[in-house]
Design an enzyme around this catalytic site. Structure first.
Site, short mmCIF file in Angstrom:
data_model
loop_
_atom_site.label_atom_id
_atom_site.label_comp_id
_atom_site.label_asym_id
_atom_site.label_seq_id
_atom_site.Cartn_x
_atom_site.Cartn_y
_atom_site.Cartn_z
N PHE A 123 35.13 32.26 40.42
CA PHE A 123 35.93 33.15 41.53
C PHE A 123 34.98 33.06 42.90
CE2 PHE A 123 36.73 37.09 43.60
CZ PHE A 123 38.05 36.85 44.11
N ASP A 214 32.77 36.12 32.53
CA ASP A 214 33.44 36.87 33.60
C ASP A 214 34.61 37.87 33.15
OD1 ASP A 214 34.52 38.01 35.64
OD2 ASP A 214 34.07 36.46 37.21
N ALA A 216 36.35 40.43 34.07
CA ALA A 216 37.16 41.09 35.09
C ALA A 216 38.36 41.72 34.39
CB ALA A 216 37.44 40.52 36.44
N LYS A 257 39.22 46.04 37.99
CA LYS A 257 40.41 45.40 37.55
C LYS A 257 40.51 46.15 36.21
CE LYS A 257 38.69 41.92 40.44
NZ LYS A 257 37.64 42.30 41.11
N HIS A 449 37.63 33.25 54.78
CA HIS A 449 39.25 33.76 54.74
C HIS A 449 39.28 35.23 55.04
CE1 HIS A 449 37.59 34.02 50.71
NE2 HIS A 449 38.24 34.87 50.31
N1 F0G Z 1 35.24 37.65 39.15
C1 F0G Z 1 36.67 37.79 39.24
C2 F0G Z 1 37.37 36.91 38.12
C3 F0G Z 1 37.33 38.48 40.15
O1 F0G Z 1 38.56 38.28 40.34
C4 F0G Z 1 36.58 39.19 41.32
C5 F0G Z 1 37.11 39.93 42.22
C6 F0G Z 1 35.05 39.29 40.89
C7 F0G Z 1 34.55 38.51 40.12
C8 F0G Z 1 34.08 40.03 42.05
O2 F0G Z 1 34.66 41.24 41.87
O3 F0G Z 1 35.25 42.45 43.68
O4 F0G Z 1 34.17 43.82 42.10
O5 F0G Z 1 32.89 42.29 43.50
N2 F0G Z 1 38.51 39.66 42.62
C9 F0G Z 1 39.06 40.38 43.54
C10 F0G Z 1 40.47 39.75 43.60
C11 F0G Z 1 38.41 40.73 44.70
O6 F0G Z 1 41.23 40.15 44.52
O7 F0G Z 1 40.91 38.94 42.90
P1 F0G Z 1 34.22 42.60 42.89
#
Ligand code: F0G
Length: 482
Positions: A123, A214, A216, A257, A449
Protein backbone atom coordinates in the site's frame (compact mmCIF):
# COMPACT_ATOMS: atom_id res chain seq x y z
CA UNK A 1 -35.37 -14.95 0.89
CA UNK A 2 -33.16 -13.96 -2.02
CA UNK A 3 -32.97 -10.25 -1.15
CA UNK A 4 -29.94 -9.44 0.95
CA UNK A 5 -30.72 -6.54 3.26
CA UNK A 6 -28.58 -4.23 5.36
CA UNK A 7 -28.42 -6.29 8.59
CA UNK A 8 -29.02 -3.18 10.71
CA UNK A 9 -31.48 -0.34 11.10
CA UNK A 10 -30.48 3.29 11.44
CA UNK A 11 -30.44 4.95 14.86
CA UNK A 12 -28.68 8.24 14.19
CA UNK A 13 -28.48 10.12 10.91
CA UNK A 14 -26.06 12.67 9.55
CA UNK A 15 -27.38 15.20 7.00
CA UNK A 16 -25.90 15.25 3.51
CA UNK A 17 -25.48 18.64 1.83
CA UNK A 18 -26.54 18.95 -1.78
CA UNK A 19 -24.57 21.53 -3.78
CA UNK A 20 -25.11 23.23 -7.13
CA UNK A 21 -22.92 22.59 -10.16
CA UNK A 22 -21.65 26.18 -9.98
CA UNK A 23 -20.59 25.64 -6.36
CA UNK A 24 -18.85 22.40 -7.25
CA UNK A 25 -16.99 24.00 -10.17
CA UNK A 26 -15.74 26.72 -7.82
CA UNK A 27 -14.77 24.14 -5.19
CA UNK A 28 -12.79 22.13 -7.73
CA UNK A 29 -10.88 25.18 -8.86
CA UNK A 30 -10.19 26.31 -5.30
CA UNK A 31 -8.93 22.85 -4.29
CA UNK A 32 -6.42 22.73 -7.17
CA UNK A 33 -8.46 19.79 -8.57
CA UNK A 34 -7.31 17.75 -5.60
CA UNK A 35 -10.25 16.10 -3.83
CA UNK A 36 -8.21 15.61 -0.65
CA UNK A 37 -8.33 19.41 -0.31
CA UNK A 38 -12.13 19.67 -0.43
CA UNK A 39 -13.99 20.06 2.86
CA UNK A 40 -16.12 17.04 3.75
CA UNK A 41 -19.21 19.21 4.26
CA UNK A 42 -19.05 20.08 0.56
CA UNK A 43 -19.16 16.40 -0.45
CA UNK A 44 -22.47 14.68 -1.19
CA UNK A 45 -21.32 11.05 -1.38
CA UNK A 46 -17.90 10.39 0.13
CA UNK A 47 -16.27 7.36 -1.48
CA UNK A 48 -12.73 8.69 -0.88
CA UNK A 49 -11.93 5.88 1.52
CA UNK A 50 -13.37 3.03 3.55
CA UNK A 51 -10.79 3.86 6.23
CA UNK A 52 -12.00 5.28 9.52
CA UNK A 53 -15.33 6.21 7.96
CA UNK A 54 -17.55 3.42 9.33
CA UNK A 55 -20.75 3.89 11.30
CA UNK A 56 -20.35 2.47 14.80
CA UNK A 57 -22.87 -0.09 16.04
CA UNK A 58 -24.97 0.35 19.18
CA UNK A 59 -22.70 -2.27 20.81
CA UNK A 60 -19.66 -0.14 20.00
CA UNK A 61 -21.30 3.01 21.37
CA UNK A 62 -22.17 1.10 24.53
CA UNK A 63 -18.60 -0.13 24.83
CA UNK A 64 -17.38 3.48 24.72
CA UNK A 65 -19.15 4.09 28.04
CA UNK A 66 -17.32 1.31 29.83
CA UNK A 67 -13.92 2.49 28.58
CA UNK A 68 -11.16 2.76 31.15
CA UNK A 69 -8.89 5.73 30.41
CA UNK A 70 -6.14 4.81 32.88
CA UNK A 71 -2.64 5.56 31.60
CA UNK A 72 -1.24 2.11 32.43
CA UNK A 73 -2.92 -1.29 32.53
CA UNK A 74 -6.41 -0.04 31.61
CA UNK A 75 -9.17 -2.69 31.56
CA UNK A 76 -9.94 -1.53 28.00
CA UNK A 77 -6.49 -2.64 26.88
CA UNK A 78 -7.01 -6.14 28.22
CA UNK A 79 -10.40 -6.42 26.46
CA UNK A 80 -8.71 -5.19 23.26
CA UNK A 81 -5.82 -7.63 23.71
CA UNK A 82 -8.18 -10.57 24.29
CA UNK A 83 -10.21 -9.73 21.18
CA UNK A 84 -7.09 -9.36 19.02
CA UNK A 85 -5.42 -12.50 20.33
CA UNK A 86 -8.52 -14.66 19.97
CA UNK A 87 -8.78 -13.74 16.28
CA UNK A 88 -5.16 -13.34 15.19
CA UNK A 89 -3.41 -15.65 17.62
CA UNK A 90 -0.12 -13.77 18.00
CA UNK A 91 1.53 -13.81 21.42
CA UNK A 92 2.13 -10.04 21.74
CA UNK A 93 -0.29 -7.24 20.81
CA UNK A 94 0.93 -3.66 20.57
CA UNK A 95 -1.72 -1.00 19.98
CA UNK A 96 -0.85 1.94 17.71
CA UNK A 97 -2.75 4.98 16.52
CA UNK A 98 -3.17 3.68 12.94
CA UNK A 99 -1.71 1.35 10.33
CA UNK A 100 1.17 3.54 9.21
CA UNK A 101 2.41 3.88 12.79
CA UNK A 102 2.62 0.07 12.90
CA UNK A 103 4.55 0.16 9.62
CA UNK A 104 7.01 2.77 10.88
CA UNK A 105 7.65 0.97 14.17
CA UNK A 106 8.07 -2.50 12.69
CA UNK A 107 10.20 -1.47 9.74
CA UNK A 108 12.46 0.62 11.95
CA UNK A 109 13.31 -2.59 13.84
CA UNK A 110 13.56 -4.92 10.85
CA UNK A 111 14.49 -2.97 7.72
CA UNK A 112 17.64 -1.08 6.73
CA UNK A 113 19.03 0.68 3.67
CA UNK A 114 20.39 -2.37 1.81
CA UNK A 115 17.20 -4.39 2.21
CA UNK A 116 14.45 -5.47 -0.19
CA UNK A 117 10.93 -6.00 1.15
CA UNK A 118 8.80 -8.00 -1.29
CA UNK A 119 5.02 -7.97 -1.18
CA UNK A 120 2.02 -9.00 -3.28
CA UNK A 121 1.73 -5.17 -3.52
CA UNK A 122 2.60 -2.57 -0.93
CA UNK A 123 0.00 0.00 0.00
CA UNK A 124 1.26 3.58 -0.55
CA UNK A 125 2.08 4.34 3.12
CA UNK A 126 3.77 0.95 3.48
CA UNK A 127 5.94 1.69 0.48
CA UNK A 128 6.73 5.18 1.80
CA UNK A 129 7.75 3.81 5.21
CA UNK A 130 10.09 1.25 3.60
CA UNK A 131 11.56 3.73 1.13
CA UNK A 132 12.11 6.32 3.84
CA UNK A 133 14.62 3.84 5.35
CA UNK A 134 16.44 3.67 2.02
CA UNK A 135 15.21 0.11 1.32
CA UNK A 136 13.39 -1.21 -1.75
CA UNK A 137 9.66 -1.96 -1.52
CA UNK A 138 9.21 -4.58 -4.24
CA UNK A 139 5.79 -5.46 -5.64
CA UNK A 140 5.35 -9.00 -6.97
CA UNK A 141 1.66 -9.19 -7.97
CA UNK A 142 0.60 -12.47 -9.56
CA UNK A 143 0.18 -13.04 -13.31
CA UNK A 144 -3.63 -12.98 -13.08
CA UNK A 145 -3.46 -9.38 -11.86
CA UNK A 146 -0.86 -8.33 -14.41
CA UNK A 147 -2.92 -9.75 -17.28
CA UNK A 148 -6.21 -8.30 -15.92
CA UNK A 149 -7.79 -11.77 -15.72
CA UNK A 150 -11.42 -10.98 -14.78
CA UNK A 151 -12.14 -14.67 -14.15
CA UNK A 152 -9.45 -15.12 -11.51
CA UNK A 153 -10.74 -15.72 -7.99
CA UNK A 154 -7.56 -14.66 -6.19
CA UNK A 155 -5.67 -12.11 -8.22
CA UNK A 156 -4.41 -10.47 -5.02
CA UNK A 157 -1.85 -13.28 -4.69
CA UNK A 158 1.91 -12.83 -4.63
CA UNK A 159 3.77 -14.33 -7.60
CA UNK A 160 5.45 -17.32 -5.97
CA UNK A 161 7.72 -18.05 -8.93
CA UNK A 162 9.10 -14.51 -8.91
CA UNK A 163 9.43 -14.62 -5.13
CA UNK A 164 11.33 -17.91 -5.23
CA UNK A 165 13.65 -16.61 -7.97
CA UNK A 166 14.32 -13.54 -5.88
CA UNK A 167 15.04 -15.59 -2.76
CA UNK A 168 17.42 -17.84 -4.69
CA UNK A 169 19.25 -14.92 -6.23
CA UNK A 170 19.71 -12.72 -3.16
CA UNK A 171 22.13 -13.21 -0.32
CA UNK A 172 20.83 -14.29 3.06
CA UNK A 173 19.90 -11.19 5.11
CA UNK A 174 18.91 -8.94 2.20
CA UNK A 175 15.22 -9.76 2.60
CA UNK A 176 14.26 -9.06 6.22
CA UNK A 177 10.60 -10.00 5.80
CA UNK A 178 7.87 -10.55 3.22
CA UNK A 179 4.55 -8.72 3.56
CA UNK A 180 1.27 -10.06 2.19
CA UNK A 181 -1.49 -7.45 2.04
CA UNK A 182 -4.91 -9.06 2.59
CA UNK A 183 -6.93 -8.02 0.67
CA UNK A 184 -4.57 -6.46 -1.84
CA UNK A 185 -5.73 -2.82 -1.78
CA UNK A 186 -3.34 -1.53 -4.46
CA UNK A 187 -4.54 -4.35 -6.76
CA UNK A 188 -8.20 -3.34 -6.64
CA UNK A 189 -8.84 -5.07 -3.31
CA UNK A 190 -8.40 -8.53 -4.82
CA UNK A 191 -8.14 -11.33 -2.25
CA UNK A 192 -5.21 -13.61 -1.47
CA UNK A 193 -5.95 -17.35 -1.44
CA UNK A 194 -5.21 -19.57 1.54
CA UNK A 195 -3.01 -21.66 -0.71
CA UNK A 196 -0.94 -18.59 -1.58
CA UNK A 197 -0.51 -17.70 2.12
CA UNK A 198 0.40 -21.32 2.90
CA UNK A 199 2.92 -21.65 0.08
CA UNK A 200 4.49 -18.27 0.80
CA UNK A 201 4.91 -19.33 4.41
CA UNK A 202 6.45 -22.69 3.43
CA UNK A 203 8.86 -21.04 1.01
CA UNK A 204 9.92 -18.41 3.54
CA UNK A 205 10.46 -20.99 6.27
CA UNK A 206 12.97 -22.75 4.02
CA UNK A 207 14.81 -19.45 3.68
CA UNK A 208 14.30 -18.48 7.35
CA UNK A 209 12.54 -15.24 6.47
CA UNK A 210 9.55 -14.08 8.52
CA UNK A 211 6.16 -13.62 6.90
CA UNK A 212 3.98 -10.69 7.98
CA UNK A 213 0.41 -9.98 6.91
CA UNK A 214 -0.97 -6.48 6.41
CA UNK A 215 -4.35 -7.34 7.92
CA UNK A 216 -6.29 -4.13 7.19
CA UNK A 217 -9.09 -6.05 5.40
CA UNK A 218 -8.52 -9.52 6.83
CA UNK A 219 -12.23 -10.30 7.39
CA UNK A 220 -13.11 -9.44 3.79
CA UNK A 221 -10.23 -11.64 2.61
CA UNK A 222 -11.39 -14.51 4.82
CA UNK A 223 -14.96 -14.10 3.51
CA UNK A 224 -13.79 -14.23 -0.11
CA UNK A 225 -11.80 -17.41 0.64
CA UNK A 226 -15.03 -18.84 2.13
CA UNK A 227 -16.97 -17.88 -1.01
CA UNK A 228 -14.45 -18.71 -3.71
CA UNK A 229 -12.57 -21.78 -2.46
CA UNK A 230 -14.70 -24.89 -1.97
CA UNK A 231 -12.20 -26.25 0.57
CA UNK A 232 -13.39 -23.49 2.94
CA UNK A 233 -17.13 -23.22 2.20
CA UNK A 234 -18.14 -25.00 5.40
CA UNK A 235 -15.62 -23.26 7.65
CA UNK A 236 -16.45 -20.21 9.79
CA UNK A 237 -15.02 -16.86 8.67
CA UNK A 238 -13.21 -16.55 12.01
CA UNK A 239 -11.73 -20.03 11.54
CA UNK A 240 -10.48 -19.11 8.07
CA UNK A 241 -8.95 -15.88 9.41
CA UNK A 242 -7.28 -17.85 12.22
CA UNK A 243 -5.71 -20.25 9.72
CA UNK A 244 -4.41 -17.36 7.58
CA UNK A 245 -2.62 -15.82 10.54
CA UNK A 246 -1.32 -19.17 11.79
CA UNK A 247 0.98 -19.25 8.75
CA UNK A 248 2.47 -15.83 9.62
CA UNK A 249 5.07 -14.65 12.12
CA UNK A 250 3.28 -11.39 12.72
CA UNK A 251 0.86 -8.85 11.36
CA UNK A 252 0.24 -5.14 11.02
CA UNK A 253 -3.28 -3.87 11.12
CA UNK A 254 -5.04 -0.61 10.44
CA UNK A 255 -8.23 -1.11 12.49
CA UNK A 256 -9.82 1.75 10.52
CA UNK A 257 -10.93 -0.88 7.99
CA UNK A 258 -12.00 -4.31 9.29
CA UNK A 259 -11.74 -3.11 12.89
CA UNK A 260 -14.83 -1.00 12.02
CA UNK A 261 -13.23 1.77 14.06
CA UNK A 262 -12.61 5.42 13.30
CA UNK A 263 -8.96 5.25 14.36
CA UNK A 264 -6.49 2.67 15.65
CA UNK A 265 -4.30 -0.24 14.74
CA UNK A 266 -1.90 -2.78 16.18
CA UNK A 267 1.15 -4.93 15.62
CA UNK A 268 0.92 -8.63 16.45
CA UNK A 269 4.14 -10.65 16.84
CA UNK A 270 5.21 -13.96 18.32
CA UNK A 271 8.83 -13.21 19.10
CA UNK A 272 9.51 -11.80 22.58
CA UNK A 273 12.70 -9.95 21.65
CA UNK A 274 11.00 -8.12 18.78
CA UNK A 275 7.99 -7.27 20.97
CA UNK A 276 10.30 -5.79 23.60
CA UNK A 277 12.12 -3.64 21.06
CA UNK A 278 8.83 -2.43 19.60
CA UNK A 279 7.52 -1.54 23.04
CA UNK A 280 10.64 0.45 23.82
CA UNK A 281 10.31 2.39 20.59
CA UNK A 282 6.56 2.95 20.82
CA UNK A 283 6.86 4.65 24.19
CA UNK A 284 8.82 7.43 22.45
CA UNK A 285 6.21 8.20 19.80
CA UNK A 286 2.96 6.30 20.36
CA UNK A 287 2.49 6.03 24.10
CA UNK A 288 2.66 3.47 26.87
CA UNK A 289 2.26 -0.09 25.49
CA UNK A 290 -1.21 -0.55 27.01
CA UNK A 291 -2.69 2.31 25.02
CA UNK A 292 -0.29 3.06 22.14
CA UNK A 293 -1.73 6.46 21.23
CA UNK A 294 -5.35 5.34 21.55
CA UNK A 295 -7.93 6.27 24.14
CA UNK A 296 -9.63 3.51 26.11
CA UNK A 297 -12.75 4.34 24.09
CA UNK A 298 -11.00 3.49 20.85
CA UNK A 299 -9.57 0.24 22.25
CA UNK A 300 -13.13 -0.75 23.22
CA UNK A 301 -14.53 0.18 19.80
CA UNK A 302 -11.96 -2.00 18.09
CA UNK A 303 -12.47 -4.95 20.44
CA UNK A 304 -16.16 -5.02 19.46
CA UNK A 305 -15.62 -4.01 15.80
CA UNK A 306 -13.16 -6.79 14.98
CA UNK A 307 -15.78 -9.37 15.90
CA UNK A 308 -18.60 -7.56 14.09
CA UNK A 309 -16.45 -7.51 10.94
CA UNK A 310 -16.31 -11.32 11.03
CA UNK A 311 -20.08 -11.83 11.13
CA UNK A 312 -21.29 -13.61 8.02
CA UNK A 313 -24.52 -11.61 7.55
CA UNK A 314 -22.55 -8.36 7.73
CA UNK A 315 -20.02 -9.62 5.15
CA UNK A 316 -22.78 -10.95 2.91
CA UNK A 317 -24.47 -7.53 2.93
CA UNK A 318 -21.14 -5.84 2.26
CA UNK A 319 -20.60 -8.06 -0.75
CA UNK A 320 -24.17 -7.44 -2.00
CA UNK A 321 -23.67 -3.66 -1.74
CA UNK A 322 -20.41 -3.75 -3.70
CA UNK A 323 -21.93 -6.05 -6.33
CA UNK A 324 -24.97 -3.78 -6.71
CA UNK A 325 -22.74 -0.84 -7.58
CA UNK A 326 -20.35 -2.96 -9.65
CA UNK A 327 -23.06 -4.54 -11.82
CA UNK A 328 -25.02 -1.27 -12.07
CA UNK A 329 -21.94 0.42 -13.52
CA UNK A 330 -21.11 -2.52 -15.76
CA UNK A 331 -24.65 -2.52 -17.20
CA UNK A 332 -24.36 1.09 -18.40
CA UNK A 333 -20.95 0.43 -19.97
CA UNK A 334 -18.53 1.68 -17.32
CA UNK A 335 -15.32 -0.40 -17.42
CA UNK A 336 -14.93 -1.82 -13.91
CA UNK A 337 -12.29 -4.17 -12.50
CA UNK A 338 -13.76 -7.66 -12.11
CA UNK A 339 -14.43 -9.54 -10.00
CA UNK A 340 -15.41 -6.82 -7.55
CA UNK A 341 -13.74 -6.57 -4.18
CA UNK A 342 -15.80 -5.91 -1.07
CA UNK A 343 -14.35 -2.63 0.10
CA UNK A 344 -14.49 -0.75 -3.19
CA UNK A 345 -15.45 -0.75 -6.83
CA UNK A 346 -12.60 0.19 -9.15
CA UNK A 347 -13.20 1.90 -12.48
CA UNK A 348 -10.66 1.69 -15.30
CA UNK A 349 -10.30 5.36 -16.22
CA UNK A 350 -7.87 4.69 -19.08
CA UNK A 351 -10.50 2.54 -20.76
CA UNK A 352 -13.30 4.98 -19.99
CA UNK A 353 -11.35 7.93 -21.42
CA UNK A 354 -9.24 6.38 -24.20
CA UNK A 355 -8.45 9.84 -25.59
CA UNK A 356 -6.69 10.85 -22.32
CA UNK A 357 -3.17 9.37 -22.10
CA UNK A 358 -1.66 8.14 -18.81
CA UNK A 359 0.48 11.26 -18.50
CA UNK A 360 -2.70 13.38 -18.65
CA UNK A 361 -3.97 11.59 -15.53
CA UNK A 362 -7.27 10.05 -16.73
CA UNK A 363 -8.04 8.76 -13.23
CA UNK A 364 -7.74 12.19 -11.66
CA UNK A 365 -9.84 13.59 -14.54
CA UNK A 366 -12.59 11.05 -13.80
CA UNK A 367 -12.45 11.73 -10.07
CA UNK A 368 -12.88 15.47 -10.76
CA UNK A 369 -15.77 14.83 -13.17
CA UNK A 370 -17.61 12.73 -10.57
CA UNK A 371 -17.31 15.60 -8.14
CA UNK A 372 -18.38 18.15 -10.75
CA UNK A 373 -21.34 16.01 -11.80
CA UNK A 374 -22.79 15.03 -8.44
CA UNK A 375 -20.49 15.94 -5.54
CA UNK A 376 -19.09 12.39 -5.39
CA UNK A 377 -15.61 12.15 -3.90
CA UNK A 378 -13.45 9.20 -5.02
CA UNK A 379 -9.74 8.47 -5.16
CA UNK A 380 -7.42 8.13 -8.13
CA UNK A 381 -5.26 4.99 -7.96
CA UNK A 382 -3.05 5.49 -10.96
CA UNK A 383 -0.28 7.76 -12.12
CA UNK A 384 -1.15 10.63 -9.75
CA UNK A 385 -0.78 8.25 -6.78
CA UNK A 386 1.87 5.77 -7.91
CA UNK A 387 3.68 7.59 -10.71
CA UNK A 388 6.63 9.89 -10.18
CA UNK A 389 9.14 12.04 -11.95
CA UNK A 390 12.52 10.39 -12.45
CA UNK A 391 15.01 12.72 -10.81
CA UNK A 392 17.85 11.93 -13.23
CA UNK A 393 16.03 11.95 -16.57
CA UNK A 394 12.98 14.11 -15.81
CA UNK A 395 10.86 11.34 -17.32
CA UNK A 396 7.36 10.73 -16.01
CA UNK A 397 7.04 7.20 -14.66
CA UNK A 398 3.40 6.19 -15.04
CA UNK A 399 1.49 3.59 -13.05
CA UNK A 400 0.69 0.23 -14.62
CA UNK A 401 -3.08 0.95 -14.47
CA UNK A 402 -5.22 4.09 -14.26
CA UNK A 403 -7.96 3.28 -11.78
CA UNK A 404 -10.44 5.27 -9.75
CA UNK A 405 -11.52 3.72 -6.48
CA UNK A 406 -15.06 4.09 -5.20
CA UNK A 407 -14.39 3.01 -1.61
CA UNK A 408 -17.46 1.99 0.36
CA UNK A 409 -17.53 3.12 3.99
CA UNK A 410 -18.86 0.37 6.25
CA UNK A 411 -22.57 0.56 7.18
CA UNK A 412 -22.89 4.17 5.91
CA UNK A 413 -24.63 4.34 2.53
CA UNK A 414 -27.76 2.60 1.26
CA UNK A 415 -28.98 1.43 -2.13
CA UNK A 416 -30.38 4.82 -3.25
CA UNK A 417 -26.97 6.40 -2.71
CA UNK A 418 -25.49 3.81 -5.06
CA UNK A 419 -28.23 4.51 -7.62
CA UNK A 420 -27.33 8.22 -7.46
CA UNK A 421 -23.68 7.34 -8.21
CA UNK A 422 -24.66 5.13 -11.15
CA UNK A 423 -26.74 7.98 -12.60
CA UNK A 424 -23.78 10.35 -12.29
CA UNK A 425 -21.65 7.92 -14.31
CA UNK A 426 -24.39 7.69 -16.92
CA UNK A 427 -24.26 11.48 -17.37
CA UNK A 428 -20.46 11.52 -17.58
CA UNK A 429 -20.48 8.75 -20.19
CA UNK A 430 -22.66 10.95 -22.43
CA UNK A 431 -20.02 13.68 -22.55
CA UNK A 432 -16.92 11.58 -22.13
CA UNK A 433 -15.23 12.58 -25.39
CA UNK A 434 -15.20 16.23 -24.24
CA UNK A 435 -13.41 15.46 -20.98
CA UNK A 436 -9.79 16.55 -20.82
CA UNK A 437 -6.93 15.46 -18.62
CA UNK A 438 -4.95 17.33 -15.98
CA UNK A 439 -1.33 18.13 -15.28
CA UNK A 440 0.60 18.73 -12.09
CA UNK A 441 1.15 22.36 -11.13
CA UNK A 442 2.97 21.47 -7.88
CA UNK A 443 3.83 18.11 -6.35
CA UNK A 444 5.82 16.74 -3.41
CA UNK A 445 8.40 13.95 -3.72
CA UNK A 446 6.56 11.44 -1.54
CA UNK A 447 2.82 10.60 -1.40
CA UNK A 448 2.26 13.45 -3.83
CA UNK A 449 -1.43 12.78 -4.42
CA UNK A 450 -2.39 14.12 -0.97
CA UNK A 451 -1.07 17.63 -1.53
CA UNK A 452 -0.59 18.06 -5.29
CA UNK A 453 -2.11 20.98 -7.13
CA UNK A 454 -3.38 20.13 -10.62
CA UNK A 455 -4.32 22.22 -13.63
CA UNK A 456 -6.88 21.22 -16.25
CA UNK A 457 -5.37 20.73 -19.69
CA UNK A 458 -6.78 22.52 -22.64
CA UNK A 459 -6.59 20.66 -25.92
CA UNK A 460 -2.91 21.42 -26.54
CA UNK A 461 -0.87 18.85 -24.63
CA UNK A 462 2.14 18.90 -26.92
CA UNK A 463 4.52 20.16 -24.21
CA UNK A 464 3.60 17.20 -22.00
CA UNK A 465 3.72 14.64 -24.73
CA UNK A 466 7.14 15.82 -25.88
CA UNK A 467 8.71 15.06 -22.52
CA UNK A 468 10.13 11.54 -22.21
CA UNK A 469 7.54 9.27 -20.67
CA UNK A 470 8.13 5.80 -19.34
CA UNK A 471 5.28 3.44 -18.69
CA UNK A 472 5.98 1.38 -15.58
CA UNK A 473 5.18 -2.28 -15.88
CA UNK A 474 5.35 -5.16 -13.46
CA UNK A 475 8.86 -6.40 -12.60
CA UNK A 476 9.05 -9.19 -15.18
CA UNK A 477 8.06 -6.94 -18.04
CA UNK A 478 10.40 -4.43 -19.67
CA UNK A 479 9.66 -0.73 -19.24
CA UNK A 480 8.89 0.90 -22.56
CA UNK A 481 8.91 4.41 -23.89
CA UNK A 482 5.59 5.78 -25.06
N1 F0G B 1 -2.32 -1.02 4.67
C1 F0G B 1 -3.38 -1.02 3.82
C2 F0G B 1 -3.66 -2.22 2.99
C3 F0G B 1 -4.18 0.11 3.73
O1 F0G B 1 -5.21 0.11 2.88
C4 F0G B 1 -3.88 1.24 4.54
C5 F0G B 1 -4.68 2.45 4.48
C6 F0G B 1 -2.78 1.17 5.42
C7 F0G B 1 -2.03 0.02 5.45
C8 F0G B 1 -2.40 2.33 6.32
O2 F0G B 1 -3.30 2.41 7.36
O3 F0G B 1 -4.43 4.61 7.10
O4 F0G B 1 -4.48 3.39 9.25
O5 F0G B 1 -2.39 4.44 8.48
N2 F0G B 1 -5.52 2.65 3.59
C9 F0G B 1 -6.44 3.76 3.48
C10 F0G B 1 -7.17 3.67 2.18
C11 F0G B 1 -5.86 5.08 3.78
O6 F0G B 1 -7.86 4.64 1.85
O7 F0G B 1 -7.09 2.65 1.50
P1 F0G B 1 -3.67 3.80 8.07
Amino acid sequence: MKTIIEPFRIKAVEPIRLTSRAERNALLEKSGYNLFQIHAQDVTIDFLTDSGTAALSSEQWSALMRADESYAGAASFFRFERAVQSIFGFRYTLPVHQGRAAERLLFKQMVSADHIVPSNTHFDTTRANIESLGAVALDLPCAEWRTCDAGAAFSGNIDLVQLENLLNSTEYGVIPLVLLTVTNNACAGQPVSMQNVRETSRLLKRHQIPLFLDAARFAENAYLIHERDSEFSSRSIAGIAGEMFAYADGCLMSCKKDGIANIGGFIGVNELELAEKLKEEMIVTEGFPTYGGLSGRELETIAVGLNEALQEDYLRYREAAALYLHSGLQEIGVPVVSPSSLHAVYVDAAEMFPHVSAVELPGQALACELFREAGIRTCEIGTAMFGRVDEKTGATICASRELVRLALPRRVYTQSHYEYVIEAFENILKRRSHIRGLKFKTQSKRLRHFTAVYEPLDTDVSSLLNSPVVQKFCPDEPACEI
